[in-house]
Every structure is written in structure tokens, then in C-alpha cells.
Design a protein around this motif. Structure first.
Motif, mmCIF file in Angstrom:
data_model
loop_
_atom_site.group_PDB
_atom_site.id
_atom_site.type_symbol
_atom_site.label_atom_id
_atom_site.label_comp_id
_atom_site.label_asym_id
_atom_site.label_seq_id
_atom_site.Cartn_x
_atom_site.Cartn_y
_atom_site.Cartn_z
ATOM 1 N N TYR A 76 1.005 -1.446 0.227
ATOM 2 C CA TYR A 76 0.108 -0.041 0.169
ATOM 3 C C TYR A 76 0.812 1.651 -0.287
ATOM 4 C CZ TYR A 76 -3.177 3.767 1.221
ATOM 5 O OH TYR A 76 -3.876 4.595 1.044
ATOM 6 N N TYR A 77 1.930 0.990 0.822
ATOM 7 C CA TYR A 77 2.831 1.891 1.478
ATOM 8 C C TYR A 77 3.706 2.590 -0.586
ATOM 9 C CZ TYR A 77 6.992 4.977 1.735
ATOM 10 O OH TYR A 77 8.091 5.973 1.698
ATOM 11 N N GLY A 102 2.117 0.845 -3.916
ATOM 12 C CA GLY A 102 1.747 1.320 -5.169
ATOM 13 C C GLY A 102 0.582 1.836 -4.186
ATOM 14 N N ARG A 103 -0.311 2.216 -3.202
ATOM 15 C CA ARG A 103 -1.287 1.544 -3.144
ATOM 16 C C ARG A 103 -2.408 0.826 -3.369
ATOM 17 N NH1 ARG A 103 -0.945 5.919 0.679
ATOM 18 N NH2 ARG A 103 0.284 7.954 -0.595
ATOM 19 N N TRP A 104 -3.842 0.722 -2.927
ATOM 20 C CA TRP A 104 -4.792 -0.045 -2.685
ATOM 21 C C TRP A 104 -4.305 -1.197 -4.169
ATOM 22 C CZ3 TRP A 104 -6.483 -1.321 1.675
ATOM 23 C CH2 TRP A 104 -6.744 0.070 2.079
ATOM 24 N N ALA A 107 -1.949 -3.413 -2.749
ATOM 25 C CA ALA A 107 -1.675 -3.965 -1.748
ATOM 26 C C ALA A 107 -2.856 -4.924 -1.612
ATOM 27 C CB ALA A 107 -2.560 -2.845 -0.460
ATOM 28 N N TYR A 119 7.961 -0.401 -8.077
ATOM 29 C CA TYR A 119 7.259 0.579 -7.263
ATOM 30 C C TYR A 119 8.312 1.744 -6.232
ATOM 31 C CZ TYR A 119 3.126 -0.499 -8.391
ATOM 32 O OH TYR A 119 0.966 -0.203 -8.895
ATOM 33 N N LYS A 174 9.018 5.680 -6.092
ATOM 34 C CA LYS A 174 9.281 6.237 -4.426
ATOM 35 C C LYS A 174 11.152 7.387 -4.242
ATOM 36 C CE LYS A 174 5.465 5.464 -2.188
ATOM 37 N NZ LYS A 174 4.434 6.860 -1.699
#
Length: 280
Positions: A61-62, A64-66, A69, A269, A273
């Protein structure tokens, strides 16, 4: 008619000579690799599956988001449900050990190739040989030197997986603009300062891409490594092939696919980041 060149005899004599004269070195390497794999495997097995899944889901989630996740949680829960969790952890330990050794060896070699044309001209044909020689051939000397088990599997994986890290490290450093290198020289930078403060940061997208490829290639070797005693999901795939169990082979193969996608997407990802993906 030209007589046959006894290449096979030369190779076998060379292998026998290495085995006779470097036994202690091979034992040290074998102990180190087996200890690393066992340590990682112990850590991965020690963490309860649900806690491991929760941790990976939060990390996904941190990064690549939902969507990522949800895929991470669903994929790992599926592996646990199918009964391949322990073997997946064994495979992950083998892949991470192979990738770590490849990175430790590959990045310094790539830097050396970037700094010396003579070294690059010598190393490049070796990399071509390592990437084009069938992976099964690596298993023969690996078994000869290290016996059956996880160690020859790691050695074969490293030989197969290390070239991208070397190539892309060399490429990334060589692509650093000449005017920037000249400016660093003009300001009195030492070779070490120039490498770590200028060339490495600018070459990082290329280096990370090489590391990502190395991890994927190491993972692709798990089935081949299982033929010489390496445990993990590859052994399940190999067993399904020899026993013609299509369903079992599909389940084990699906577990490898989930693991491969997770590792690949996490690297991608992570690059985003760090803000280096624009240069890839």
C-alpha cells in the motif's frame, strides 16, 4: 579430415584440477551460502503467515496504493490456502541469496568495466557466454564442486542472473554526461568522490533496472535448481512434471507467478518512490 578437438577432455581435466586444488575454498563458499539461505529461510518461516501477509500488504500500500495492496494480500493468501507457503518461503530465501550475491559481485564489476575499456572488452564476452549457455550446463560443474542441494542451485542462479547487473551498472556510469565528469575533475574531486557523489546517483536508474532483472532471472532458475536438490516451489513443479500432475503443476506455477509479480512490482514502485523512474 581435421581430427576432433578434445575440448571435452580439456574441460574435464580443468574441472578435476580445480576440484583437487581448491577443495577448501569450495567448502568455505558452500558453508557461507548454505548458512545464508538457512538464515533467511529461518526468518521467513519464523514470521507467522498472517503477520507476514499483513506486513507485505502494508508495504505494498505504501509503495503502490490499494490496487497493489489488494493483489499482494490476495496472492499471498492464495499461496497459503493452496498449501505452498513453506515452500514459497524456501524459494524466497534462495532467490534473495542469489540476488544478494549477484549484486555484491555485479556492481563492483560493472564499475570496474565502466572505468576501464580493457576490463570491459574482457568481461563482455564472458557475459555473453554466461547468458547464452543453456542454464542446465551450469548444473554440472556446480554439482561437481558443491554436491547436491541448495548451494549448487544458488551458484547456478548467480551465474545466470548476474550479467544484467554488471551490464547496466557499466552502461549507467558510462552514460553520465562528460561535462559533469569534467566539472567534478575541475573542482578537485577524488575518483571515490566522483563515483559516489556524481556517477552513482545519476546511474542509479540503470543500476536498479539491472538489479530488478537479476532478481527475475534468479527466480526463473528455481525450477532448474530443484533438479539438483534445491527445495522450494521449483521442486513441486518438477515433481508435477515427472508425475504428469497438471493440477499440482498449475498450483505451484501460480505460486511462482505471484511471487515474481510481487518482487517485480515492488522494485518498480520503489524506483518511483525514490523519484528515479523518469530516467529509466
Amino acid at each position: 579430415m581435421i581430427p576432433k578437438i578434445p575440448l571435452d577432455e580439456w574441460v574435464e581435466k580443468g574441472v578435476d584440477g580445480l576440484e583437487s586444488n581448491l577443495t577448501v575454498l569450495f567448502q568455505m563458499i558452500s558453508t557461507s551460502i548454505e548458512g545464508s539461505v538457512n538464515a533467511l529461510s529461518y526468518v521467513f518461516h519464523f514470521i507467522p503467515p498472517l503477520l507476514f501477509i499483513a506486513w507485505i500488504t502494508i508495504l505494498a500500500y505504501y509503495l503502490g496504493r490499494w490496487p497493489f495492496a489488494v493483489f499482494s494480500a490476495a496472492g499471498l493468501i492464495l499461496i497459503e490456502n493452496l498449501g505452498y507457503w513453506n515452500h514459497t518461503m524456501d524459494t524466497l530465501a534462495l532467490v534473495m541469496t542469489s540476488a544478494l550475491i549477484s549484486i555484491i559481485v555485479g556492481i563492483p564489476l560493472g564499475v570496474w568495466c565502466a572505468q576501464s575499456d580493457k576490463v570491459r572488452k574482457f568481461v563482455t564476452p564472458l557475459l555473453d557466454f554466461m547468458q547464452t549457455m543453456p542454464a542446465f550446463v551450469y548444473l554440472i560443474p556446480a554439482v561437481t564442486f558443491f554436491g547436491l542441494g541448495v548451494v549448487p542451485g544458488v551458484i547456478a542462479s548467480v551465474i545466470f542472473a548476474v550479467p544484467p547487473t554488471i551490464r547496466l551498472t557499466n552502461l549507467g556510469i558510462r552514460q553520465v554526461a562528460e561535462d559533469l565528469v569534467e566539472a567534478a575533475d575541475a573542482f578537485g574531486s577524488t575518483p571515490t568522490q566522483k563515483l559516489f557523489k556524481l556517477q552513482f546517483p545519476l546511474a542509479m536508474p540503470s543500476i536498479m533496472a539491472g538489479i530488478n532483472q537479476t532478481i527475475m532471472l534468479a527466480l526463473s532458475m528455481v525450477v532448474i535448481a530443484s533438479m539438483i536438490g534445491a527445495q522450494g516451489i521449483g521442486a513441486d513443479v518438477y515433481r508435477a512434471v515427472t508425475q504428469i500432475k497438471t493440477g499440482q503443476g498449475f498450483e505451484a506455477g501460480l505460486s511462482i507467478v505471484v511471487l515474481a509479480i510481487l518482487l517485480d512490482r515492488m522494485m518498480q514502485y520503489l524506483l518511483k518512490k525514490k523519484g528515479v523512474h523518469k530516467n529509466v
